[in-house]
Structures are given as structure tokens and as C-alpha cells.
Design a protein around this motif. Structure first.
Motif, PDB file in Angstrom:
ATOM      1  N   LYS A 155       0.827  -1.207   0.000  1.00 46.52           N
ATOM      2  CA  LYS A 155       0.000   0.000   0.000  1.00 46.52           C
ATOM      3  C   LYS A 155       0.863   1.258   0.000  1.00 46.52           C
ATOM      4  O   LYS A 155       0.585   2.223  -0.720  1.00 46.52           O
ATOM      5  N   LYS A 156       1.930   1.244   0.808  1.00 44.93           N
ATOM      6  CA  LYS A 156       2.840   2.394   0.843  1.00 44.93           C
ATOM      7  C   LYS A 156       3.544   2.549  -0.505  1.00 44.93           C
ATOM      8  O   LYS A 156       3.720   3.660  -1.006  1.00 44.93           O
ATOM      9  N   HIS A 157       3.956   1.415  -1.090  1.00 48.99           N
ATOM     10  CA  HIS A 157       4.649   1.441  -2.374  1.00 48.99           C
ATOM     11  C   HIS A 157       3.775   2.028  -3.474  1.00 48.99           C
ATOM     12  O   HIS A 157       4.270   2.766  -4.334  1.00 48.99           O
ATOM     13  N   ARG A 158       2.486   1.709  -3.461  1.00 51.67           N
ATOM     14  CA  ARG A 158       1.581   2.194  -4.506  1.00 51.67           C
ATOM     15  C   ARG A 158       1.541   3.713  -4.578  1.00 51.67           C
ATOM     16  O   ARG A 158       1.241   4.295  -5.621  1.00 51.67           O
ATOM     17  N   TYR A 167       0.212  12.424   4.349  1.00 48.76           N
ATOM     18  CA  TYR A 167       0.645  12.975   5.637  1.00 48.76           C
ATOM     19  C   TYR A 167       1.215  14.378   5.402  1.00 48.76           C
ATOM     20  O   TYR A 167       2.297  14.540   4.831  1.00 48.76           O
ATOM     21  N   ILE A 168       0.468  15.391   5.841  1.00 47.26           N
ATOM     22  CA  ILE A 168       0.781  16.787   5.524  1.00 47.26           C
ATOM     23  C   ILE A 168       1.165  17.565   6.776  1.00 47.26           C
ATOM     24  O   ILE A 168       0.487  17.481   7.810  1.00 47.26           O
ATOM     25  N   CYS A 169       2.247  18.323   6.667  1.00 50.25           N
ATOM     26  CA  CYS A 169       2.709  19.169   7.771  1.00 50.25           C
ATOM     27  C   CYS A 169       1.807  20.396   7.883  1.00 50.25           C
ATOM     28  O   CYS A 169       1.615  21.123   6.900  1.00 50.25           O
ATOM     29  N   GLU A 170       1.245  20.633   9.048  1.00 48.01           N
ATOM     30  CA  GLU A 170       0.357  21.773   9.268  1.00 48.01           C
ATOM     31  C   GLU A 170       1.121  23.092   9.338  1.00 48.01           C
ATOM     32  O   GLU A 170       0.526  24.164   9.203  1.00 48.01           O
ATOM     33  N   GLN A 178       4.767   8.540   4.088  1.00 46.97           N
ATOM     34  CA  GLN A 178       4.636   7.782   5.331  1.00 46.97           C
ATOM     35  C   GLN A 178       4.566   8.723   6.534  1.00 46.97           C
ATOM     36  O   GLN A 178       5.177   9.793   6.537  1.00 46.97           O
ATOM     37  N   SER A 179       3.830   8.288   7.552  1.00 45.10           N
ATOM     38  CA  SER A 179       3.688   9.104   8.770  1.00 45.10           C
ATOM     39  C   SER A 179       5.024   9.286   9.477  1.00 45.10           C
ATOM     40  O   SER A 179       5.273  10.335  10.075  1.00 45.10           O
ATOM     41  N   SER A 180       5.896   8.269   9.390  1.00 41.73           N
ATOM     42  CA  SER A 180       7.208   8.361  10.043  1.00 41.73           C
ATOM     43  C   SER A 180       8.041   9.486   9.430  1.00 41.73           C
ATOM     44  O   SER A 180       8.795  10.167  10.135  1.00 41.73           O
ATOM     45  N   ASN A 181       7.905   9.692   8.124  1.00 37.68           N
ATOM     46  CA  ASN A 181       8.632  10.782   7.462  1.00 37.68           C
ATOM     47  C   ASN A 181       8.120  12.147   7.917  1.00 37.68           C
ATOM     48  O   ASN A 181       8.897  13.089   8.076  1.00 37.68           O
ATOM     49  N   LEU A 182       6.807  12.244   8.136  1.00 37.44           N
ATOM     50  CA  LEU A 182       6.243  13.501   8.631  1.00 37.44           C
ATOM     51  C   LEU A 182       6.737  13.787  10.046  1.00 37.44           C
ATOM     52  O   LEU A 182       7.095  14.927  10.362  1.00 37.44           O
ATOM     53  N   LYS A 183       6.763  12.770  10.899  1.00 33.87           N
ATOM     54  CA  LYS A 183       7.230  12.951  12.280  1.00 33.87           C
ATOM     55  C   LYS A 183       8.679  13.433  12.303  1.00 33.87           C
ATOM     56  O   LYS A 183       9.051  14.298  13.090  1.00 33.87           O
ATOM     57  N   ARG A 184       9.481  12.852  11.399  1.00 31.62           N
ATOM     58  CA  ARG A 184      10.879  13.275  11.321  1.00 31.62           C
ATOM     59  C   ARG A 184      10.964  14.728  10.856  1.00 31.62           C
ATOM     60  O   ARG A 184      11.754  15.529  11.383  1.00 31.62           O
ATOM     61  N   HIS A 185      10.136  15.089   9.872  1.00 30.42           N
ATOM     62  CA  HIS A 185      10.121  16.453   9.354  1.00 30.42           C
ATOM     63  C   HIS A 185       9.715  17.464  10.417  1.00 30.42           C
ATOM     64  O   HIS A 185      10.267  18.577  10.467  1.00 30.42           O
TER      65      HIS A 185
END
Length: 341
Positions: A155-158, A167-170, A178-185
Motif C-alpha cells: 500500500k505504501k509502495h503504490r 501525511y501533511i505538515c500543518e 509515510q507518517s514516520s517521514n512527517l514525524k521526522r520532518h
């Protein structure tokens, strides 16, 4: 002859399997199991269910709703049962014990891998883990045929093909797959950098980033290509390198079908169709689709000329200009290759 399991507390008994229930409505719902009655139908696909609650759960696969959130890491899930199973990652507990003594503590992670001795809280996670050793990959992308051991990975690959970044930064609007990439950002906005390099003093928000950075000082390259022996400091760099051998181009443009080996190439290419030019010059307001183009342009204003000829004193702002200049020496020197850029 079936023996009834009815009691004073559960007087309603199923005539087929003798299961007993406290309410007549519950018995009615139970009977659908035997009749295979599925009267709750999805309006969006052909799925049907014997209970309305099952239909509600199914609808979340269409809407993307994830109402059950982990209090530890804020990961969200569509089903409460999946959240309960996830929480065991943090607690280390197995399925809630049905032992008569409620104070008895459950044995942590009792399901052990016979190959690597890693332990898990339930059989499902052990089964998923076992595919790492067996190499089993049942979930295949219908676009590029890349295979995965878990459906969640597919699903992530698709999203590579669809361009979906849910997953959008407010704070700044940056979007991620991925949500993990947003958390890191998000740590970029907090400014917190608690992990410091002892060699050069650079600080990082994540311990993982510090570990990767340290390889610059140690020269460690733990990720090796099995085809040519080339080694890399990061696994992501190895993955990109391997595509040179395989010819794999998993990033496909949704407008024209052009395929790329690297996601950033697809991002840059897509701007040809959208006309987006997010990189703007602070001096003259000229805008560009790629950061590299803005850097080249900025040299017009700064006068910077980072490319110098190894034969004469010629300097220039762009690599292409240097290559063109080097041809003037090639006419006079057959052994020009010794001056390779």
C-alpha cells in the motif's frame, strides 16, 4: 442430539450449534452465520456482511477513516482490534490472559522465531516476520511487479505510482508518503537537535541521522551491492544503485507514463506538466522547477565561478561551460584524457 447450553443468564439457545445468548436479538444475529445471510451491503463495492458493525469497519477501507489512535506514538488504525495488537509493541504483552486469577501477569512475547530467536506478542506478527527468512512475497504491485511480504508495504509502495502523500505538515504544507517521514520532518520546526557529533559538532534531531552522519568520519560503508561489490553508507543509496543493474524504474508519471529510478526525478519531471516552479530567486524573482537550476542561476548575481580548468587559468560558472572549454585543449593535446574533469 444437540445438548442445550442455556442457563438462567443466557436462556436463548441456537437450535443448530447450541450456543447460548442473554438476549433474543443476539441469537438472531448469530443465526446469520449458519444461513450465510449477508444483508448489509457496501454501496461502493460488492462486499456484503452479516452484521452492520462489520460493514462499518469495511467502509473505512474506502473513506480512509482511522478513529482508533495509539496514546503512545499517535499511530491511527481503522479497527480497535488492530490498535490493541499494536499497543503490545509498546507494552510487550501477549493476548489478554483469560486465567482465573486476574492478577496473574501475562508472559511477554511468547512467540519465538526458530531461526533468529526474535520474540513476538502474537502469532500473526511471528508469521509476518517469518517471511523475511523464507523470502515469501505474496503482495505484488500490478504496475511495476515489485513484490512485498506485507500488504501494508505494498500500500505504501503504490503511493510512488499514484503520487499520493497523505501525511501533511500543518506548519509548512510539506507532504509525505509515510507518517514516520512527517514525524521526522516536524523536528525541523521544533528546532530540537539533541544528538551531537563528537567529531565535528554537527547536531541532529534524530539518533538515526547522527549514526548515518558518523559514517562520513569513520568511512564505514555497510551496505554492499551483491552484483558489483560497490558499497554505500546508506541503504537508500544502495537501493538506488541496484536499479542501475536491474533497470527498475518504479516511479511512474501519472500524466505521460514516463518512468524513473529515483523519486526526486519523478517530482522534477511532474512539474513539466503542472508548470510548478517552487524555487524562486531572491534577487530577481525568477522561478525554477528544480533547486539545481536556481543554484546555477544565482551565480549570475553572485559572480561565483566554481569550475576551473586544470590546464589554464580559465574559470566559469557552469560545468557545461568547462566541458566546452576543455575541447579547445583537446585539439592541441591528443592525451587530453589526463586532464579529465
Amino acid at each position: 442430539m444437540q445438548v442445550s447450553n442455556a442457563t438462567e443468564e443466557e436462556p436463548f439457545t441456537c437450535p443448530i450449534c447450541s450456543s447460548a445468548f442473554s438476549e433474543k436479538s443476539m441469537l438472531k444475529i448469530h443465526k446469520r452465520i449458519h444461513k450465510d445471510e449477508k444483508r448489509f451491503k457496501c454501496d461502493l463495492c460488492s462486499s456484503a456482511y452479516s452484521r452492520n458493525s462489520h460493514l462499518i469497519n469495511h467502509m473505512r477501507s474506502h473513506t480512509g477513516e482511522r478513529p482508533f489512535t495509539c496514546e503512545v506514538c499517535n499511530t491511527s488504525f481503522a479497527l480497535s482490534a488492530v490498535l490493541k495488537r499494536h499497543v503490545r509493541i509498546h507494552t510487550g504483552e501477549k493476548t489478554v490472559s483469560k486465567a482465573k486469577n486476574p492478577t496473574q501477569l501475562p508472559r511477554p512475547k511468547p512467540f519465538k522465531c526458530e531461526i533468529c530467536d526474535r520474540c513476538f506478542a502474537d502469532k500473526y506478527n511471528l508469521k509476518v516476520h517469518a517471511k523475511i527468512h523464507s523470502g515469501e512475497k505474496d503482495y505484488v504491485c500490478e504496475i511495476c511487479q515489485t513484490a512485498f511480504s506485507q500488504n501494508s508495504h505494498l500500500k505504501k509502495h503504490r503511493r510512488i505510482h499514484s503520487g499520493e502523500r497523505p501525511y501533511i505538515c500543518e506548519e509548512c504544507g510539506s507532504a509525505y508518503v509515510q507518517s514516520s517521514n512527517l514525524k521526522r520532518h516536524m523536528l525541523v520546526h521544533s528546532g530540537e537537535k539533541q544528538f551531537t557529533c563528537d567529531v565535528c559538532g554537527n547536531a541532529f534531531a534524530l539518533k538515526f541521522d547522527l549514526k548515518t552522519h558518523m559514517r562520513m568520519h569513520t568511512g564505514e560503508r555497510p551496505f554492499t551491492c551483491e552484483m558489483c561489490g560497490a558499497s554505500f553508507a546508506q541503504n537508500s543509496h544502495l537501493t538506488k544503485h541496484i536499479r542501475r543493474h536491474t533497470g527498475e524504474r518504479p516511479y511512474v508519471c501519472g500524466f505521460c507514463g514516463a518512468a524513473f529510478a529515483v523519486s526526486s526525478s519523478l517530482t522534477n519531471h511532474t512539474r513539466i506538466h503542472t508548470g510548478e516552479r517552487p524555487f524562486q530567486c531572491d534577487v530577481c524573482a525568477a522561478a525554477f522547477a528544480e533547486m539545481s537550476s536556481l543554484k546555477k542561476h544565482s551565480r549570475v548575481h553572485s559572480g561565483e565561478k566554481p569550475y576551473s580548468c586544470s590546464v589554464c587559468t580559465f574559470v566559469c560558472a557552469h560545468r557545461s561551460s568547462l566541458k566546452k572549454h576543455m575541447r579547445t585543449h583537446m585539439r592541441d593535446k591528443p592525451s587530453f584524457m589526463e586532464y579529465a574533469i
